[in-house]
Design a protein around this motif. Structure first.
Motif, short mmCIF file in Angstrom:
data_model
loop_
_atom_site.label_atom_id
_atom_site.label_comp_id
_atom_site.label_asym_id
_atom_site.label_seq_id
_atom_site.Cartn_x
_atom_site.Cartn_y
_atom_site.Cartn_z
N TYR A 144 0.83 -1.20 0.00
CA TYR A 144 0.00 0.00 0.00
C TYR A 144 0.87 1.26 0.00
O TYR A 144 0.52 2.26 -0.63
N GLN A 197 1.96 1.64 -3.53
CA GLN A 197 0.83 1.98 -4.39
C GLN A 197 0.42 3.44 -4.23
O GLN A 197 0.00 4.08 -5.20
N TYR A 198 0.55 3.97 -3.02
CA TYR A 198 0.10 5.34 -2.76
C TYR A 198 1.24 6.36 -2.81
O TYR A 198 1.11 7.47 -2.29
N SER A 199 2.37 5.98 -3.41
CA SER A 199 3.49 6.92 -3.51
C SER A 199 3.15 8.12 -4.39
O SER A 199 3.57 9.25 -4.12
N PRO A 242 0.02 9.60 -4.90
CA PRO A 242 -0.75 10.59 -4.15
C PRO A 242 0.07 11.33 -3.10
O PRO A 242 -0.14 12.52 -2.88
#
Length: 756
Positions: free
Chosen positions: A376, A379-381, A383
């Motif tokens: 996660y 994956q959220y790098s 944003p």
């Protein structure tokens, strides 16, 4: 066997429970290491609901062997040349992250009122990230081709070697209970000296041994030899005052430079997996669930420090190394977890008796949480990067971009820099060998002669002649060997600016050689004799025999360099000429970072829907902005392919693109042609025989008009007639009564043929 040893019962329990838990963890797509630890928890002494291990002492011994093989295997994958190829960006990023998180871990332990040793080992536990977890997450998210992934892999390589050195320092501190700067500096210098000495000696001897013994080495003997070398280096390292883990890692890294490295790694894998499983299960056996609950808040604080501390420090290191902000954030978000080394460091502290029992539960709890959060975080790098750009002042972003561009545009090294590195290489390598020979002569040669020769002067002269004769080639190289690059000649021609500094360098190295000779002689004779008699005589003798000494040294150096580059030459020999050109000019790691682009090597799937189409028909450049640098097809390499070139199955294609372009293009490249496989199974394709009779009504028909191909999706491959066999009959062959027809086709359809 009337009495079964407890160790065998324990091994059966460990492996059975370990297999069950790892199967479960593989089914839920989680790291197997956590499965082993859960298995250890289940069979450990803290749970009474399940059978427990009895012979814990012998299991701990097997676990120690597991650590040795884990580090040996890591060394086989590592190699020192691999570290040299990592590059400055990954090295700077790794060192910033390691220093920050180690210091932060120490102070966090102090804030939680832990002892100094517990806090030190906590910092060491946090120093590395998990290669296994990161690679698994990259594969699942399909981002291994992105630019930041290369930096992450480089950081992991540097982390491995730094954590090995940290383990040595922690062991020294734990044993001596001293924290003085001088003692630490001595330990570091001693460590670097032995590392360099073992590497030089190993590269000089081992590849030659393996090459001469190659006709005698099968898999069994190579396995025995490699494990013997590993354990031998473990003994040598412990005798020198270092850890067994360091010795195993060093031997692995030496073997990694030989042509047998891949084979050793392959045959060692089952052994490593077996003993590694026992080690991680033994880690789980040390975990007390009550202790985890009791120290739940330390687990939370360590987890938060890992997530945010590693993210901050790794991002900062990547920025300082010159990476763009987006790429730096992606690197930082990828490294925020605790690796398998945390358990090894924690086990080291417990084995030395300097850390508390709660270290393991805290490490396991934090590792489990960060393992689940890693995908996660990656994956959220994006944003997170967008949020940072929104809250950061514009002038700061502009300054960061300028810094990154300036760093990436640094030009090639100057002649002085290359020459200085060459001089340092000569001084360090030969100086280390000379110091080693000095230690051997003082610690072993002189005491040996003292036992057999009574006259002190005679034995001292013999010791001096033998030791300096062995060291003369290296002494000559230290004092007079010139660097082989052209930088020296170019600088010497600049008389006004360079001849003075070059003369100073030559004088300094001559003085260094004379100083070593003087110290060496002074250890055997008195200072007066060393200065007035021995040193002048040695210098004169070396000058008289300089040509012979030089020739001998060049043979030694040639053998060392040949062994050092043997693996690379062997790999190059396996490649065709086009592949060598490809690896030299079109490396997938080609650095196009000033344009925010990089090159990725992709393989065409045999079922890709675009196979056979021209590049003009595909229009990938126009639609996705990517360029094709090359197409490699077998031994053929097509540079800058034109619009009429086509892609075929198993072609390797060099794609130049940014991360955004690659993200949009990769699904297109991976698109496969739709194939109807609903009713097709290879097991249904059989060779079956039928007899020509009134049921199938094949009599008088030819193979072509019999309809067999259409009715069975098969082929007629043979006919038996009157004890004669017709193999692969022609399409005009006519069937007769009683013919036995052999058909390759779908089983059910062939069977239906007889029911018509």
């Amino acid at each position: 066997m009337e009495h079964l040893p407890k160790l065998i019962q324990d091994l059966a329990l460990i492996l059975i429970v370990g297999a069950i838990t790892t199967l479960l963890f593989r089914s839920i797509k989680q790291p197997l290491v956590l499965g082993y630890i859960i298995a250890g928890l289940l069979i450990g002494p803290h749970l009474s609901l399940t059978p427990n291990v009895v012979d814990t002492e012998n299991v701990e011994t097997l676990a120690d062997i597991g650590v040795i093989f884990l580090l040996f295997s890591l060394g086989l994958e590592f190699s020192f040349k691999k570290l040299m190829r990592v590059g400055g960006s990954a090295s700077i990023t790794a060192f910033v992250e390691i220093i920050f998180i180690t210091v932060a871990g120490f102070f966090l332990g102090k804030l939680m009122d832990w002892s100094t040793m517990d806090s030190l080992f906590l910092g060491g536990m946090l120093a590395s990230s998990s290669t296994t977890i990161i690679i698994k997450a990259f594969d699942e998210l399909g981002i291994k081709t992105k630019m930041f992934a290369r930096i992450v892999f480089g950081v992991l390589v540097v982390e491995d070697i730094v954590v090995i050195l940290l383990m040595v320092l922690l062991s020294t501190i734990a044993v001596t209970q001293q924290f003085q700067g001088a003692e630490m500096a001595y330990t570091v210098l001693k460590l670097l000296f032995f590392l360099a000495l073992w590497f030089i000696a190993g590269i000089f001897l081992l590849p030659t041994l393996l090459r001469k013994a190659k006709p005698l080495l099968d898999e069994e003997t190579l396995l025995i030899l490699s494990i013997g070398l590993c354990l031998g280096m473990v003994v040598l390292a412990t005798q020198a005052g270092f850890s067994a883990e360091l010795g195993a890692f060093i031997m692995g890294s030496i073997l990694a430079e030989t042509t047998a490295a891949e084979k050793v790694e392959h045959i060692l894998t089952p052994v490593k997996n077996l003993f590694g499983a026992i080690f991680f299960v033994s880690v789980g056996m040390l975990i007390d669930p009550e202790t985890i609950w009791e120290y739940r808040w330390p687990v939370v604080w360590v987890t938060l420090l890992t997530l945010f501390g590693k993210f901050f420090s790794t991002t900062l290191g990547a920025i300082l190394s010159g990476q763009p902000l987006r790429q730096s954030v992606q690197v930082g978000m990828s490294m925020a977890q605790i690796g398998e080394f945390a358990f090894i460091v924690a086990a080291l502290g417990l084995s030395l008796g300097v850390t508390s029992d709660f270290i393991f539960p805290v490490a396991v709890g934090a590792s489990a949480i960060t393992t689940f959060t890693t995908p996660y975080m990656i994956q959220y790098s994006e944003p997170v990067y967008n949020f940072i750009t929104r809250v950061t002042p514009e002038r700061w972003l502009v300054a960061l971009n300028k810094y990154s561009s300036g760093t990436q545009n640094i030009q090639a090294e100057s002649n002085w820099k290359r020459l200085t590195k060459a001089y340092l290489n000569i001084a360090v390598t030969n100086g280390i060998v000379l110091l080693a020979l000095m230690l051997v002569s003082i610690k072993f040669l002189i005491p040996f002669l003292a036992e057999h020769i009574d006259d002190e002067i005679t034995r001292n002269v013999i010791a001096l002649v033998i030791s300096l004769a062995a060291g003369s080639p290296f002494l000559w190289a230290l004092m007079t060997k010139r660097p082989k690059n052209m930088g020296f000649k170019e600088l010497w021609l600049e008389k006004e600016y360079s001849q003075g500094p070059l003369l100073v360098l030559e004088v300094v190295r001559m003085a260094l050689g004379i100083l070593i000779v003087a110290i060496w002689v002074e250890r055997i004779f008195s200072t007066t004799i060393a200065i007035l008699v021995a040193v002048p005589i040695i210098i004169i003798v070396m000058f008289m025999f300089s040509k012979r000494i030089q020739a001998f040294y060049q043979r030694l150096e040639g053998r060392f360099l040949s062994n050092l580059h043997a693996r690379e030459r062997a790999e190059a020999a396996k490649l065709s000429e086009s592949e060598n050109i490809l690896s030299k000019h079109f490396s997938p790691q080609s650095d196009l970072s000033p344009w925010d682009a990089h090159m990725v090597d992709l393989e065409v799937n045999q079922q890709a829907e675009y196979i056979g189409k021209t590049l003009q028909e595909l229009a990938w450049r126009e639609n996705y902005g990517v360029n094709i640098a090359y197409i490699k097809r077998g031994d053929k390499l097509i540079y800058a392919p034109g619009k009429n070139n086509k892609l075929l199955p198993f072609d390797h294609v060099g794609i130049i693109a940014t991360d955004e372009q690659m993200q949009a293009f990769k699904p297109v490249f991976d698109t496969l042609e739709a194939v109807d496989t609903a009713d097709h199974n290879i097991e249904d394709i059989v060779v079956q025989k039928i007899v020509v009779d009134e049921h199938n009504r094949l009599k008088g028909k030819t193979v072509l008009n019999s309809g067999i191909r259409e009715k069975t999706n098969g082929l007629v491959v043979g006919i038996e007639r009157n004890n004669e066999r017709i193999l692969n009959p022609t399409s005009t062959t006519t069937f007769e009564w009683g013919d036995i027809v052999w058909i390759v086709g779908e089983k059910q359809k062939i069977q239906k043929l007889n029911t018509l």
